[in-house]
Design a protein around this motif. Sequence first.
Motif, PDB file in Angstrom:
ATOM      1  N   ARG A 216       0.822  -1.213   0.000  1.00 14.07           N
ATOM      2  CA  ARG A 216       0.000   0.000   0.000  1.00 14.07           C
ATOM      3  C   ARG A 216       0.855   1.261   0.000  1.00 14.07           C
ATOM      4  O   ARG A 216       0.606   2.191  -0.764  1.00 14.07           O
ATOM      5  CB  ARG A 216      -0.923  -0.004   1.218  1.00 14.07           C
ATOM      6  CG  ARG A 216      -2.045  -1.024   1.142  1.00 14.07           C
ATOM      7  CD  ARG A 216      -2.771  -1.147   2.472  1.00 14.07           C
ATOM      8  NE  ARG A 216      -3.775  -2.202   2.430  1.00 14.07           N
ATOM      9  CZ  ARG A 216      -4.339  -2.729   3.511  1.00 14.07           C
ATOM     10  NH1 ARG A 216      -3.985  -2.290   4.718  1.00 14.07           N
ATOM     11  NH2 ARG A 216      -5.240  -3.685   3.390  1.00 14.07           N
ATOM     12  N   VAL A 217       1.860   1.276   0.878  1.00 16.21           N
ATOM     13  CA  VAL A 217       2.706   2.467   0.964  1.00 16.21           C
ATOM     14  C   VAL A 217       3.556   2.619  -0.289  1.00 16.21           C
ATOM     15  O   VAL A 217       3.618   3.696  -0.891  1.00 16.21           O
ATOM     16  CB  VAL A 217       3.597   2.402   2.222  1.00 16.21           C
ATOM     17  CG1 VAL A 217       4.621   3.530   2.211  1.00 16.21           C
ATOM     18  CG2 VAL A 217       2.737   2.493   3.478  1.00 16.21           C
TER      19      VAL A 217
ATOM     20  N   GLY B  32       6.647  10.220  13.605  1.00 18.88           N
ATOM     21  CA  GLY B  32       6.288   9.156  12.672  1.00 18.88           C
ATOM     22  C   GLY B  32       6.606   9.565  11.242  1.00 18.88           C
ATOM     23  O   GLY B  32       6.401  10.721  10.863  1.00 18.88           O
ATOM     24  N   PRO B  33       7.106   8.630  10.414  1.00 25.97           N
ATOM     25  CA  PRO B  33       7.510   8.977   9.058  1.00 25.97           C
ATOM     26  C   PRO B  33       6.353   9.374   8.148  1.00 25.97           C
ATOM     27  O   PRO B  33       6.543  10.140   7.206  1.00 25.97           O
ATOM     28  CB  PRO B  33       8.194   7.697   8.556  1.00 25.97           C
ATOM     29  CG  PRO B  33       7.624   6.605   9.407  1.00 25.97           C
ATOM     30  CD  PRO B  33       7.372   7.220  10.739  1.00 25.97           C
ATOM     31  N   ARG B  34       5.154   8.878   8.437  1.00 29.82           N
ATOM     32  CA  ARG B  34       4.015   9.196   7.572  1.00 29.82           C
ATOM     33  C   ARG B  34       3.786  10.704   7.500  1.00 29.82           C
ATOM     34  O   ARG B  34       3.611  11.266   6.415  1.00 29.82           O
ATOM     35  CB  ARG B  34       2.751   8.508   8.092  1.00 29.82           C
ATOM     36  CG  ARG B  34       1.527   8.744   7.202  1.00 29.82           C
ATOM     37  CD  ARG B  34       0.225   8.493   7.964  1.00 29.82           C
ATOM     38  NE  ARG B  34       0.085   7.136   8.427  1.00 29.82           N
ATOM     39  CZ  ARG B  34      -0.681   6.203   7.836  1.00 29.82           C
ATOM     40  NH1 ARG B  34      -1.344   6.507   6.735  1.00 29.82           N
ATOM     41  NH2 ARG B  34      -0.773   4.998   8.348  1.00 29.82           N
TER      42      ARG B  34
ATOM     43  N   ALA C 294      -1.768   9.945   3.643  1.00 31.21           N
ATOM     44  CA  ALA C 294      -2.221  10.462   4.936  1.00 31.21           C
ATOM     45  C   ALA C 294      -3.330   9.605   5.537  1.00 31.21           C
ATOM     46  O   ALA C 294      -3.530   9.605   6.758  1.00 31.21           O
ATOM     47  CB  ALA C 294      -2.703  11.904   4.786  1.00 31.21           C
ATOM     48  N   THR C 295      -4.031   8.848   4.692  1.00 27.92           N
ATOM     49  CA  THR C 295      -5.208   8.112   5.168  1.00 27.92           C
ATOM     50  C   THR C 295      -5.094   6.600   5.023  1.00 27.92           C
ATOM     51  O   THR C 295      -5.912   5.877   5.594  1.00 27.92           O
ATOM     52  CB  THR C 295      -6.458   8.583   4.394  1.00 27.92           C
ATOM     53  OG1 THR C 295      -6.243   8.425   2.980  1.00 27.92           O
ATOM     54  CG2 THR C 295      -6.745  10.045   4.674  1.00 27.92           C
ATOM     55  N   VAL C 296      -4.117   6.091   4.273  1.00 31.17           N
ATOM     56  CA  VAL C 296      -4.036   4.650   4.026  1.00 31.17           C
ATOM     57  C   VAL C 296      -3.764   3.910   5.329  1.00 31.17           C
ATOM     58  O   VAL C 296      -3.005   4.356   6.187  1.00 31.17           O
ATOM     59  CB  VAL C 296      -2.921   4.356   2.977  1.00 31.17           C
ATOM     60  CG1 VAL C 296      -1.535   4.682   3.514  1.00 31.17           C
ATOM     61  CG2 VAL C 296      -2.993   2.894   2.550  1.00 31.17           C
ATOM     62  N   ARG C 297      -4.400   2.751   5.489  1.00 32.48           N
ATOM     63  CA  ARG C 297      -4.233   1.951   6.689  1.00 32.48           C
ATOM     64  C   ARG C 297      -3.048   1.006   6.505  1.00 32.48           C
ATOM     65  O   ARG C 297      -2.958   0.280   5.516  1.00 32.48           O
ATOM     66  CB  ARG C 297      -5.508   1.142   6.979  1.00 32.48           C
ATOM     67  CG  ARG C 297      -6.713   2.013   7.238  1.00 32.48           C
ATOM     68  CD  ARG C 297      -7.944   1.179   7.548  1.00 32.48           C
ATOM     69  NE  ARG C 297      -7.780   0.404   8.762  1.00 32.48           N
ATOM     70  CZ  ARG C 297      -8.709  -0.450   9.228  1.00 32.48           C
ATOM     71  NH1 ARG C 297      -9.845  -0.614   8.572  1.00 32.48           N
ATOM     72  NH2 ARG C 297      -8.476  -1.120  10.336  1.00 32.48           N
TER      73      ARG C 297
END
Length: 396
Positions: A221-222, A279-281, A388-391
């Motif tokens: 996903r990322v 956090g890296p996100r 920003a929103t992916v789980r």
Amino acid sequence: MRYLMRRFSYLTRAVWLLSLISLGTDLASEMLYPVMPLYLQSIGFSVFFIGLLEGVAEAVAGLSKGYFGQWSDRLGRRVPFVQAGYGLSAVSKPLLAVLATPAWVLLARTIDRLGKGLRTGARDALLADETTPLNRGKVFGFHRSMDTLGAVLGPLVALGWLAGHPGQFRPLFLWAFVPGALAVGVALLLRERRAEPSGRPVVPFWGAFRYWAQAPAGYRRVVGGLLAFALFNSSDAFLLLLARERGVSAPGVIGLYVLYNITYVVSAWPLGHMADRLGPRRLLVAGLAMFAVVYGGVALVHDVRILALLFGLYGLYAAATEGVGKAWVSTLCARADVGAALGTLGGLSSLAALVASAGAGLLWEVAGPGLTFGLAAGAALAVAAYLATVRVALPR
């Protein structure tokens, strides 16, 4: 002194050596990078061909990153790949001075990028092996800072040369061999820290990205979002060409590139610390938003002072994404697969760069730079919203 040693204990011998090697190699590469598009234009290359050349070179790096990354994992060895890769890159520099034909320039650039592909997965795995979850961002951020310090010094050397020898680009290709060779010498000091072999068979060169099929869902996903962005993130050569088109002199273009790298080098390490805390996100999303501002801005402005501001902001974008992105991805896979995971990310990103750079060159010639940069800005905002929103669930 003891306090400082404890405070920076994560800067191990291997981290220092790898950072110094990257500094020397990037100094050599960045002596040439900002003058390369100007040099190619001076000998008659079109914007489309420059984009295609950069894209093909990155695609070669991409295929080899995935292949050699998983090979390194299979053997449980890193250092031979690092040493050989930096050696190839050093040898490629003087080759650019021999001939000015498209085929020869492509060959020299391909050798350089093959060296990058050979070393990248193993080098990043060596760095990851020196980290813990509490300092991963710091280690990768420090390495990026040292790497980018070379990217500051290299253009300054080129700027000094061109100030005394206007228009004489080719001797720089010979001088660039010196720091590259010194970096290879430092690479010989690396010690192998034997890793657990992955046990997986080596796949064919064209099957180097099979790791994708077995990767955890969070990794896919990322990395999928990062690859979507890479499809629109063309070579920085286009930013330099745009500055030249806006009336900036050749030394001025190099000066803007130096400003970009100075901003990068002073911010990569602090932003690595921030990534460990926040956090890296969050850092990655903020970096993509900065990219959108830069690309949207350069499509509209002509004032050199605003261009300089945007090049500085571009350095913040790079510092907030490149090392931080690798640090995040390295947590989304099993430790034995870090070389393949990071090699696959770098490899697929480089293949996407072929599409991005060739497409940007073609779009530039058909519709002009405004649409080229505006489209990339919009893509960056879309990917930032997605990441920003992916789980994402960490592997067990």
